[in-house]
Design an enzyme around this catalytic site. Sequence first.
Site, short mmCIF file in Angstrom:
data_model
loop_
_atom_site.label_atom_id
_atom_site.label_comp_id
_atom_site.label_asym_id
_atom_site.label_seq_id
_atom_site.Cartn_x
_atom_site.Cartn_y
_atom_site.Cartn_z
N GLY A 226 0.84 -1.19 0.00
CA GLY A 226 0.00 0.00 0.00
C GLY A 226 0.88 1.24 0.00
N THR A 228 3.14 4.53 1.27
CA THR A 228 4.27 4.68 2.21
C THR A 228 3.79 5.24 3.55
OG1 THR A 228 5.79 4.93 0.37
CG2 THR A 228 6.54 5.78 2.49
N THR A 230 0.93 4.75 5.07
CA THR A 230 0.34 3.65 5.83
C THR A 230 1.44 2.69 6.31
OG1 THR A 230 -1.55 3.79 4.35
CG2 THR A 230 -1.49 1.90 5.82
N GLU A 248 5.60 -3.30 1.08
CA GLU A 248 5.74 -2.91 -0.34
C GLU A 248 4.98 -1.61 -0.51
OE1 GLU A 248 7.68 -4.37 -2.27
OE2 GLU A 248 8.00 -6.21 -1.14
N CYS A 282 1.99 0.35 -9.18
CA CYS A 282 3.13 0.91 -8.45
C CYS A 282 4.38 0.92 -9.31
CB CYS A 282 3.37 0.10 -7.19
SG CYS A 282 3.56 -1.65 -7.54
P1 NAD Z 1 -3.29 2.36 1.44
O1 NAD Z 1 -2.00 2.38 2.17
O2 NAD Z 1 -4.24 3.47 1.63
O3 NAD Z 1 -4.10 1.03 1.75
C1 NAD Z 1 -3.54 -0.26 1.55
C2 NAD Z 1 -4.23 -1.23 2.50
O4 NAD Z 1 -3.89 -0.88 3.84
C3 NAD Z 1 -5.76 -1.22 2.42
O5 NAD Z 1 -6.25 -2.53 2.60
C4 NAD Z 1 -6.14 -0.34 3.61
O6 NAD Z 1 -7.42 -0.60 4.10
C5 NAD Z 1 -5.08 -0.74 4.61
N1 NAD Z 1 -4.82 0.25 5.67
C6 NAD Z 1 -4.97 1.59 5.60
N2 NAD Z 1 -4.65 2.15 6.78
C7 NAD Z 1 -4.26 1.14 7.61
C8 NAD Z 1 -3.81 1.08 8.95
N3 NAD Z 1 -3.67 2.18 9.70
N4 NAD Z 1 -3.49 -0.12 9.47
C9 NAD Z 1 -3.60 -1.24 8.73
N5 NAD Z 1 -4.05 -1.25 7.44
C10 NAD Z 1 -4.36 -0.06 6.88
O7 NAD Z 1 -2.87 2.20 -0.10
P2 NAD Z 1 -3.84 2.20 -1.34
O8 NAD Z 1 -4.27 3.61 -1.59
O9 NAD Z 1 -4.84 1.13 -1.20
O10 NAD Z 1 -2.85 1.73 -2.51
C11 NAD Z 1 -2.07 2.61 -3.27
C12 NAD Z 1 -0.64 2.58 -2.80
O11 NAD Z 1 -0.14 1.24 -2.85
C13 NAD Z 1 0.28 3.38 -3.68
O12 NAD Z 1 1.16 4.12 -2.87
C14 NAD Z 1 1.06 2.33 -4.46
O13 NAD Z 1 2.33 2.70 -4.90
C15 NAD Z 1 1.15 1.25 -3.45
N6 NAD Z 1 1.43 -0.04 -4.07
C16 NAD Z 1 2.67 -0.57 -3.92
C17 NAD Z 1 2.98 -1.77 -4.52
C18 NAD Z 1 4.34 -2.39 -4.37
O14 NAD Z 1 4.48 -3.55 -4.71
N7 NAD Z 1 5.33 -1.68 -3.88
C19 NAD Z 1 2.00 -2.43 -5.28
C20 NAD Z 1 0.75 -1.85 -5.41
C21 NAD Z 1 0.46 -0.65 -4.79
#
Ligand code: NAD
Length: 480
Positions: A226, A228, A230, A248, A282
Amino acid sequence: MEKLTNFINGKFVSPRSNQYLDVYEPATGQVYAQLADSNSDDINNAVESAQNAFENWSGLSVKERAVYLNKISDGLKARLDEFSEFESRDTGKPISLAKSVDIPRAISNFQFFADYGSSFQFESNLNNETAQNKIIRSPLGVVGCISPWNLPLYLFTWKIAPALIAGNTVVAKPSEITPLTACRLGEICQNVGLPNGVLNIVHGQGNISGDALVSHEKIKAISFTGGTTTGKVIAEKTASSFKKLSLEMGGKNPAIIFADCDYKKMLNTLVRSSFSNQGQICLCSSRILVEKSIYDKFKRDFVQRVSELKVGDPLNEGTQFGALTSQGHFDKVLDFIEIAKQEGGNVLTGGNSKKNNGRCETGWFVEPTIIEGLKNSCRTNQEEIFGPVVTLQYFESEKKAIQLANETEYGLSATIWTENKEKATRVSSQVDVGVIWVNCWLVRDLRTPFGGMKQSGLGREGGEDALRFFTEPKNICTIR
Ligand code: NAD
């Protein structure tokens, strides 16, 4: 309206609070399902069920566990068309992409780890003259998997499959924005007879159910993909309990294009690497760095090709570019285009929301956008937009290209375009990212380490790295 509920102990159950969240179809902007808004009670239930299942599941041989993973893979394969439609409807991505990339990759995640688990050394020996060392890698127990909205089933299963084959039981939380395929995965687990409690899927908001999962004392490891921001919250929350963490996170990936590249191949791939899934991968190229001698030609050709992309209803087979996945993200991307203009950026194509007729009239569409004339240090070039917005910059020397590529807090991936192999090797060794593609993009061998450096990641996923993450080594030393 359909209610998407939690999958706990092999059954679909309502959230304890009986509260639900709206789930939207991005192409129309309309609510089409209700999602369990779970809290710590639901997480506690799921963890308990996973704990109860652990002894039997971890007691099976890798081969026995692999049978279940292969069955899940086959179950997905049999429903490829249906799952592709779910994924397209839920995310706004073109159905052709869901059918050719997302769902096939989820199928191969289970298949791959079923096979790879058999070749991984869960036990090894290191003997010397005085002692025998037997090294055993055991499953951790109950682990948590948290995934984002951009590649919902693809990334969800990328975590679950290695966790399961290593003998762990799992509590998994998909993104609340795109929960549909994760929910349907529970049906497949039921159909193939996966023992109850081995995989539990709990839905809900990140700061409530996600937080409860991360904070649960019985959860031994968190595998997270997700943003950075978070990732930082999770790292802070888990620091004092010493949970294992795999993070990641975001990226700001450079594409480095040298004048001596295979131009046609580069151009074709750049359109894809910049705008696949509306730039919401990503690994998408977002900062395009071009050698000055071909900059004007590249700009002309790239703008032409991107402006020809077929934007429209994601459920149409011919659509190449769909909707952004949420209203919030749609607003964020449009805000960034305004920031880019204020920073002095010149919009070469796109730059606006895209109006459609008919079913998609109220959907969240943004035109594929190319901007030039910005410094690398500006917000547009430093912050992750994660949408259909790329910038062009030129360089005159290899050294400058490397400097621009590295001038970011992120370090996830890069692409390098040159026919000079020595140059490719030289540049690859100096660009600080975890994944580099030379003359290609998104070519994946699932055995290779996957992940980012700097603010993009902690740890690696894939093959051996994933199985090491989901196991704990123990050394048993016996004197001869
Ligand atoms: P996000 O961090 O908002 O959410 C990701 C997940 O974390 C969701 O399931 C969300 O409900 C959960 N979450 C949110 N807050 C939390 C907390 N406090 N505690 C535990 N879980 C929590 O990210 P997003 O908007 O869903 O995804 C987009 C991001 O993901 C972008 O920054 C993208 O670059 C990144 N991403 C990275 C990769 C990689 O492999 N590096 C792959 C895909 C996406």
